[in-house]
Enzyme design. Sequence first.
Site, PDB file in Angstrom:
ATOM      1  N   ALA A 267       0.845  -1.183   0.000  1.00 17.60           N
ATOM      2  CA  ALA A 267       0.000   0.000   0.000  1.00 17.60           C
ATOM      3  C   ALA A 267       0.884   1.237   0.000  1.00 17.60           C
ATOM      4  O   ALA A 267       2.086   1.137   0.187  1.00 17.60           O
ATOM      5  CB  ALA A 267      -0.896   0.017   1.233  1.00 17.60           C
ATOM      6  N   GLU A 269       1.147   5.515   1.143  1.00 12.10           N
ATOM      7  CA  GLU A 269       0.632   6.527   2.067  1.00 12.10           C
ATOM      8  C   GLU A 269       0.391   7.904   1.457  1.00 12.10           C
ATOM      9  O   GLU A 269       0.439   8.907   2.174  1.00 12.10           O
ATOM     10  CB  GLU A 269       1.630   6.663   3.222  1.00 12.10           C
ATOM     11  N   ASN A 270       0.117   8.022   0.159  1.00  9.03           N
ATOM     12  CA  ASN A 270      -0.125   9.319  -0.471  1.00  9.03           C
ATOM     13  C   ASN A 270      -0.985  10.213   0.428  1.00  9.03           C
ATOM     14  O   ASN A 270      -1.971   9.762   0.987  1.00  9.03           O
ATOM     15  CB  ASN A 270      -0.865   9.132  -1.793  1.00  9.03           C
ATOM     16  N   GLU A 303      -0.099   2.732   6.954  1.00  8.17           N
ATOM     17  CA  GLU A 303      -0.243   3.864   6.028  1.00  8.17           C
ATOM     18  C   GLU A 303      -0.800   5.084   6.750  1.00  8.17           C
ATOM     19  O   GLU A 303      -0.395   6.214   6.483  1.00  8.17           O
ATOM     20  CB  GLU A 303      -1.121   3.500   4.827  1.00  8.17           C
ATOM     21  N   GLU A 325      10.185   4.388   7.127  1.00  9.26           N
ATOM     22  CA  GLU A 325       9.649   3.024   7.119  1.00  9.26           C
ATOM     23  C   GLU A 325       9.947   2.261   8.421  1.00  9.26           C
ATOM     24  O   GLU A 325       9.068   1.612   8.976  1.00  9.26           O
ATOM     25  CB  GLU A 325      10.151   2.248   5.903  1.00  9.26           C
TER      26      GLU A 325
HETATM   27  N1  TYR Z   1       5.735   3.503   1.292  1.00  3.54           N
HETATM   28  C1  TYR Z   1       5.005   2.278   1.159  1.00  3.54           C
HETATM   29  C2  TYR Z   1       4.843   1.700   2.553  1.00  3.54           C
HETATM   30  O1  TYR Z   1       3.993   2.070   3.261  1.00  3.54           O
HETATM   31  C3  TYR Z   1       5.662   1.248   0.355  1.00  3.54           C
HETATM   32  C4  TYR Z   1       5.733   1.423  -1.124  1.00  3.54           C
HETATM   33  C5  TYR Z   1       6.933   1.691  -1.712  1.00  3.54           C
HETATM   34  C6  TYR Z   1       4.633   1.224  -1.916  1.00  3.54           C
HETATM   35  C7  TYR Z   1       7.082   1.730  -3.083  1.00  3.54           C
HETATM   36  C8  TYR Z   1       4.762   1.249  -3.277  1.00  3.54           C
HETATM   37  C9  TYR Z   1       5.982   1.491  -3.858  1.00  3.54           C
HETATM   38  O2  TYR Z   1       6.103   1.493  -5.204  1.00  3.54           O
HETATM   39  O3  TYR Z   1       5.579   0.924   3.031  1.00  3.54           O
END
Ligand code: TYR
Length: 878
Positions: A267, A269-270, A303, A325
């Site tokens: 998923a 987190e936009n 997210e 992360e």
């Molecule tokens: N940032 C996302 C997470 O919550 C992970 C993610 C990374 C999703 C790259 C898609 C992507 O293409 O961990």
Amino acid sequence: MAHQPTTVHRRDYSAPDYLVDHVALHFDLHQEQTTVHARLELRRNDSDNAQPQPLRLNGIELELLGLALDGVPLTQEDYRLDAESLTIERVPSQCTLEVITRIRPQENMRLEGLYRSGAMFCTQCEAQGFRRITFFLDRPDVMARFTTTIEADRDRYPVLLSNGNQVAQGQAAGNRHWVRWEDPFPKPSYLFALVAGDLACHEDRHVTASGRTVRLRIFTERENLDKTEHAMACLQAAMRWDEATYDLECDLNDYMIVAVGDFNMGAMENKGLNIFNTQYILARPETATDSDYEDILAVVGHEYFHNWTGNRVTLRDWFQLSLKEGLTVFREQQFTAAMGAAAVKRIQEVRGLRAAQFPEDAGPMAHSVRPDKYVEINNFYTATVYMKGAEVIRMYHSLLGQEGFCQGLALYLQRHDGQAVTCRDFLMAMAEANGIDLEQFGLWYSQAGTPCLEVHDEYEPGSGRYTLHIRQHTPATPGQPHKQPLHIPVIVGLLNAEGHDLPLRLENETQAITTGSRVLELRHERETFRFLDIPQRPIPSLLRGFSAPVKLDYAYTEDQLAFLFGHDSDEFNRWEAGQQLSARILLRWVNEGRGSIPERFRTAFRRTLCDTETDPALLAEALALPSENFLAEQMKVIDVEGIHIAREAMRCNLAEHLSEELRARYALCVEQGNKTENTAAAAGYRRLKNAVLGYLATLQNSTELQRCLDQYATADNMTDALAALALLVDSNASEAEASLADFYRRWQHEPLVVDKWLRVQALSSRSDTLARVIQLTAHPAFDIRNPNKVRSLLGAFAQGNPACFHDVSGAGYTFLADRVLELDGINPQVAARLVTPLSRWGRHDPRRSSCMHQQLERIYAQEGLSKDVYEIVARSLD
Ligand code: TYR
């Protein structure tokens, strides 16, 4: 590989030459093409510098239709275009740049940038997808305010979404309509999102602690609307938890989630518009297992928590990825522990860390939590960055306590709100808020490799002194031959002969600490801790709760392990002792030939099986033998077959000796499960019941076969149905085919359930599994363009089925390499993940390792290999 792709180094970071204050995007979505009109308000970052730098914008596979600077169209003499960028030599220190590009989302199989999933449009911009939408300063330290207008056909795409608040909408010619969104928070381009489709919506709300109402909406394709209940409840729980624990509220009036069937990861987190893999949103008891429900809780939480740890405070550069992360995984772990059985959660986390991160740290891809270099950043969304990164955050927590940790986090967020920062900024905030020195602790970010702790002890009966000697050592990893000692929190307890925790007083302390555990801080290569007033030789319980991501080496006797398994007050260590004990026996069988099961182990196992006091989910963990992959990690040269045979033999042997108890426990779980209304409790009974059923099935008799058939036929939930199906498939029984066919017939229209159908076949220990997997790649249910299908069939086979994948013929390796090459032309990011099992060639016997190596070389020799696959393969061959 024709030319070697460039490597990006962390040490080369420099601040951006230009910043973007505001960007207005206009998307014109059509079936065959999309035009993107971008208007960037730019400003020189180093306006004191007399020598202005050229403006270089990132852009890949974009068709440039128009370019204007401050309203004046530019001609081809004014700029340079190459495969990855657009450069304008001279621009004023403040200016407006208009760029028109054309893209073809319907042909985008990489699933980066703007692409189609089913009938909808969606985006994935982390890490560098935005440059596939328009030319931009596509780096996380350039934070802009976004205004986004989306125009599309009214019937096909009634729902048009982007980040922030909807501020306007209208009709356009030709049955089209448009919607405009404004995001009040400046953000890096990787947090941009857009969705267009004919979507249904589940709406609810959350009232924050301060009394604001946030509208919550989960969008899905219409047929999935009935599977969003759980995700919504998880989102509300996450919002409440973050308020109660860290005093962090949602900063938006609108929070949206969209579930899409084609997604590279879990998923994203936009800001205000999370996009999820359907796997982590959709659930109903008939279609999703209990572990799916748990995963949804974790990912929805993850997210959401990113909104503060990731979005409000973001990354300076991609080397800092673990800053958001690792921290967010840790917050997610705290959240899920608070929502359910904390010990079970911790066990699963450590299992995952050992299965994925320890091997990575010991292999050719070993890198630190904050890597020093990359060829393709997508390759660094790794177990090290996520899982070890979370363990590093957990160690701050162990050193500082919840209160100190909260203060540190509060200072970090307050000091850096709205900024793009580094792992070091986080460390400094933690150190300053607590008035302590964390310089040495910072080595956890830069040193790769799994440290090993060697522990010896001494007891002097006369004086009551008990001494622990601990030596730490981190093995060399590629590019890092020498390691320095780390600052490591080791939580310990000492058990007396009755199994109770002793009060602990260290030399130089006047009062005993009355609680059973305490934190020892290691800083030097060798440390000694002397405890006083210990009335008898204790049994040490070391690294309680897995307080550091290390390997522990203490010469426990099997009696001591059995004792800890029965008595340790730390639930994690109780489980751990059981695992160590069974691993010890299994490895002895592998190395010296099979023997009998020591009585003490069988007794401990029986006690666990008959224990009606403990949480059944925890019992299920305790009854599970260490995985084949875990056992493999313990061997210098992996004996794939030996491990598989020994483990199966032990399961069989336990089942034969304890069949009465197993049957009784199965019946009890059924009965208790039927009685309970509480879903978490029911899930616990199911977990234990299915663990027990797994043992019974090894008996291979008609009674037990019938039991599996009955459970499959009568199950009213996916957990029980799938557990029974997996055992039937493994059993070689003729009924297995009928059950598989039945399952497919019933669920062929539910993609997530079809994934389970593929996975269950890929994971089967039957000798014809590879042939079956090959056949399945041609089945209409499989589609190599869909990442979930790839993971369910190919990923599960190569990573989760060592006995079949490592077949001595080498056929599994050739098959995997073929699929990697096929997929590389479609979706390099997913192809690169698929190649990883081959990178462990160095751990196998000469025959297997040379077959694996050959396949890597075959991939390496391929013309036009992606950067993604190239990097993994090149490092593996190095
Ligand atoms: N940032 C996302 C997470 O919550 C992970 C993610 C990374 C999703 C790259 C898609 C992507 O293409 O961990």
